[in-house]
Motif scaffolding. Structure first.
Motif, mmCIF file in Angstrom:
data_model
loop_
_atom_site.group_PDB
_atom_site.id
_atom_site.type_symbol
_atom_site.label_atom_id
_atom_site.label_comp_id
_atom_site.label_asym_id
_atom_site.label_seq_id
_atom_site.Cartn_x
_atom_site.Cartn_y
_atom_site.Cartn_z
ATOM 1 N N LEU A 178 60.678 111.590 88.703
ATOM 2 C CA LEU A 178 60.421 110.233 88.231
ATOM 3 C C LEU A 178 61.659 109.683 87.542
ATOM 4 N N GLY A 179 62.028 108.450 87.870
ATOM 5 C CA GLY A 179 63.139 107.831 87.161
ATOM 6 C C GLY A 179 63.978 106.925 88.018
ATOM 7 N N ARG A 180 65.220 107.343 88.268
ATOM 8 C CA ARG A 180 66.186 106.512 88.968
ATOM 9 C C ARG A 180 66.912 107.355 90.007
ATOM 10 N N ILE A 181 67.133 106.766 91.179
ATOM 11 C CA ILE A 181 67.895 107.444 92.231
ATOM 12 C C ILE A 181 69.383 107.273 91.939
ATOM 13 N N SER A 182 70.041 108.346 91.558
ATOM 14 C CA SER A 182 71.477 108.318 91.300
ATOM 15 C C SER A 182 71.998 109.746 91.342
ATOM 16 N N PRO A 183 73.284 109.937 91.586
ATOM 17 C CA PRO A 183 73.821 111.302 91.702
ATOM 18 C C PRO A 183 73.563 112.144 90.461
ATOM 19 N N GLU A 184 73.702 111.536 89.264
ATOM 20 C CA GLU A 184 73.553 112.317 88.038
ATOM 21 C C GLU A 184 72.114 112.735 87.762
ATOM 22 N N LEU A 201 56.914 117.561 97.221
ATOM 23 C CA LEU A 201 57.578 116.777 96.179
ATOM 24 C C LEU A 201 57.266 115.304 96.382
ATOM 25 N N LYS A 202 56.902 114.640 95.276
ATOM 26 C CA LYS A 202 56.737 113.187 95.299
ATOM 27 C C LYS A 202 57.811 112.569 94.399
ATOM 28 N N ILE A 203 58.504 111.557 94.930
ATOM 29 C CA ILE A 203 59.589 110.901 94.211
ATOM 30 C C ILE A 203 59.187 109.469 93.893
ATOM 31 N N ALA A 204 59.065 109.153 92.618
ATOM 32 C CA ALA A 204 58.791 107.789 92.167
ATOM 33 C C ALA A 204 60.028 107.322 91.419
ATOM 34 N N ALA A 205 60.831 106.486 92.037
ATOM 35 C CA ALA A 205 62.118 106.135 91.442
ATOM 36 C C ALA A 205 62.603 104.789 91.958
ATOM 37 N N LYS A 206 63.396 104.129 91.129
ATOM 38 C CA LYS A 206 64.036 102.876 91.507
ATOM 39 C C LYS A 206 65.413 103.172 92.084
ATOM 40 N N VAL A 207 65.930 102.233 92.857
ATOM 41 C CA VAL A 207 67.277 102.338 93.403
ATOM 42 C C VAL A 207 68.060 101.111 92.954
ATOM 43 N N ASP A 208 68.998 101.299 92.020
ATOM 44 C CA ASP A 208 69.850 100.200 91.585
ATOM 45 C C ASP A 208 70.856 99.845 92.669
ATOM 46 N N LYS A 209 71.381 98.630 92.611
ATOM 47 C CA LYS A 209 72.381 98.215 93.591
ATOM 48 C C LYS A 209 73.577 99.153 93.597
ATOM 49 N N ALA A 210 73.959 99.626 92.403
ATOM 50 C CA ALA A 210 75.127 100.506 92.307
ATOM 51 C C ALA A 210 74.911 101.831 93.014
ATOM 52 N N ASP A 211 73.651 102.198 93.237
ATOM 53 C CA ASP A 211 73.348 103.495 93.840
ATOM 54 C C ASP A 211 72.816 103.377 95.266
ATOM 55 N N ARG A 216 71.403 105.664 100.533
ATOM 56 C CA ARG A 216 71.468 105.524 101.996
ATOM 57 C C ARG A 216 72.155 106.722 102.643
ATOM 58 N N GLU A 217 73.229 107.211 102.024
ATOM 59 C CA GLU A 217 74.050 108.239 102.666
ATOM 60 C C GLU A 217 73.622 109.667 102.343
ATOM 61 N N VAL A 218 73.041 109.876 101.145
ATOM 62 C CA VAL A 218 72.727 111.243 100.715
ATOM 63 C C VAL A 218 71.225 111.515 100.689
ATOM 64 N N VAL A 219 70.459 110.610 100.065
ATOM 65 C CA VAL A 219 69.040 110.877 99.840
ATOM 66 C C VAL A 219 68.185 110.531 101.060
ATOM 67 N N ALA A 220 68.362 109.345 101.606
ATOM 68 C CA ALA A 220 67.512 108.903 102.728
ATOM 69 C C ALA A 220 67.493 109.889 103.886
ATOM 70 N N PRO A 221 68.641 110.451 104.282
ATOM 71 C CA PRO A 221 68.605 111.378 105.423
ATOM 72 C C PRO A 221 67.760 112.623 105.204
ATOM 73 N N PHE A 230 58.511 109.667 99.328
ATOM 74 C CA PHE A 230 59.208 108.705 98.474
ATOM 75 C C PHE A 230 58.277 107.531 98.188
ATOM 76 N N ILE A 231 57.887 107.368 96.937
ATOM 77 C CA ILE A 231 56.931 106.337 96.545
ATOM 78 C C ILE A 231 57.626 105.049 96.141
ATOM 79 N N GLY A 232 58.807 105.163 95.546
ATOM 80 C CA GLY A 232 59.502 103.998 95.021
ATOM 81 C C GLY A 232 59.229 103.830 93.538
ATOM 82 N N GLU A 233 59.543 102.669 93.006
ATOM 83 C CA GLU A 233 59.414 102.408 91.571
ATOM 84 C C GLU A 233 57.952 102.180 91.199
ATOM 85 N N ILE A 234 57.519 102.795 90.093
ATOM 86 C CA ILE A 234 56.136 102.615 89.636
ATOM 87 C C ILE A 234 56.144 102.046 88.225
ATOM 88 N N ASN A 235 55.013 101.446 87.831
ATOM 89 C CA ASN A 235 54.919 100.859 86.497
ATOM 90 C C ASN A 235 54.318 101.854 85.505
#
Length: 377
Positions: A178-184, A201-211, A216-221, A230-235
């Protein structure tokens, strides 16, 4: 006390979706109001609060398509705080250090909680120059790169005890990210750990423009393989179900995490945590009690059975003991009162706050004394 809380303008208070700092400001503000203090919140106009709201921009900057530059909005916010500064006993900033030049003369009445990483070289000369500005770290690890900064305490974040109902018999049979999709944040690590352990595994996370490129190149494949959803951003309201039904939370970070709000959100749900030994993690996660703290991918996979075997009621109990919003507010009130007692009044006497003998119990959370010159969403 008369307290000003100055929040970032990028998200509303509380945020509609992702936004750790603004969420913490909300919990602190509501608890201070609940305890009878007069609180004014300087935030975006779409914020919802029991305090007096001073709108500093019509809506959260991240959600306003017309905003191209955040700095003018932040400058207007600081000017509104400056205009009303004399109305407050304490000015509590959560906006990094943008206010330092403007409020240097008011240092004894300001408190700044740093919510981000502080290990960047640019920070060192800045904090050394503004050595009188009182700072609060949200973990001891966060302050470590700044030995010359004026840290007066470490105050851990807290959540309302009724925010999440714990689940002691989850039926989900999955691991959560849960959180944000980013390398760190390590979502690719989370996928590898879950697949090695043979658990969905269930992933609930946002994708910022910077990431977006990283996603696209690392996680999506690798999302298309087996056992990953992949659920996406949740409230906020969706977190209780998502975390509560999970067998464990994966927190495979690769950066000096200042705190990690999701760690205590999971604990509030009774869900144990598997986290990497970076930044604040060893302070927040109690190894073999609320989770497992590991250093390598191999250790992470091997630790999965230990994490799943942890007692969920005990995880929740430790959350209540260490990370409640009331404890957080008590810790901050202790600091506010110390500041007020040290500040002379208009006739050279201590402030009215000290004269009123507003004594409270010693903080039960983690409040550390200033460190000698020889520890930092």
């Amino acid at each position: 006390m008369k307290i000003a809380q100055i929040a970032p303008l990028f998200e509303s208070v509380p945020p509609r979706l992702y936004g750790g700092t603004e969420r913490v400001v909300h919990y602190l503000t509501e608890e201070l109001v609940k305890q009878g203090h007069k609180v004014t919140l300087f935030a975006s106009g779409d914020s919802i609060t029991s305090a007096e709201l001073v709108s500093c921009t019509p809506r959260a900057l991240r959600l306003d398509a017309d905003v191209r530059d955040s700095v003018p909005h932040q400058m207007l916010q600081l000017d509104k705080v400056r205009e009303r500064a004399d109305d407050f006993d304490v000015l509590h900033f959560h906006t990094d250090y943008l206010h330092f030049p403007l409020f240097r003369a008011e240092a004894g009445r300001t408190l700044t909680t740093l919510h981000g990483r502080q290990d960047l070289a640019d920070h060192l000369p800045f904090y050394a120059h503004f050595a009188k500005m009182p700072l609060v770290s949200i973990s001891d690890a966060q302050r470590a790169p700044l030995p010359r900064a004026n840290f007066v305490a470490t105050v851990y974040h807290g959540l309302p005890l009724d925010l999440h109902t714990p689940t002691f018999a989850p039926r989900g049979c999955y691991l959560a990210f849960l959180g944000r999709i980013s390398p760190e944040k390590g979502p690719d690590r989370a996928i590898a750990i879950a697949r090695a352990a043979g658990i969905p595994l269930k992933i609930a996370a946002k994708v910022d423009k910077a990431d977006e490129a990283y996603f696209r190149e690392v996680v999506a494949p690798i999302l298309n393989g087996p056992g990953v959803e992949f659920i996406g951003e949740i409230n906020e309201s969706e977190k209780t179900e998502f975390l509560g039904q999970a067998a464990a939370l994966l927190f495979p970070i690769d950066w000096p995490e200042p705190f990690g709000l999701v760690l205590i959100e999971a604990m509030a749900c009774g869900t144990p945590v598997l986290a990497f030994r970076r930044g604040s993690v060893p302070e927040i996660v109690e190894d073999r009690r609320t989770g497992r703290v590991v250093s390598t991918m191999e250790e992470a996979v091997q630790a999965i059975p230990d994490v799943l075997a942890l007692d969920r009621p005990s995880v929740r109990a430790r959350f209540e003991e260490r990370f409640s919003a009331s404890r957080m507010a008590t810790d901050y009130l202790s600091l506010y009162q110390k500041m007020a007692r040290r500040r002379p009044g208009p006739e050279g006497e201590f402030s009215a706050l000290a004269a009123r003998s507003l004594s409270i119990a010693e903080p039960v959370g983690r409040v550390t004394a200033p460190r000698p010159q020889s520890e930092a969403n």
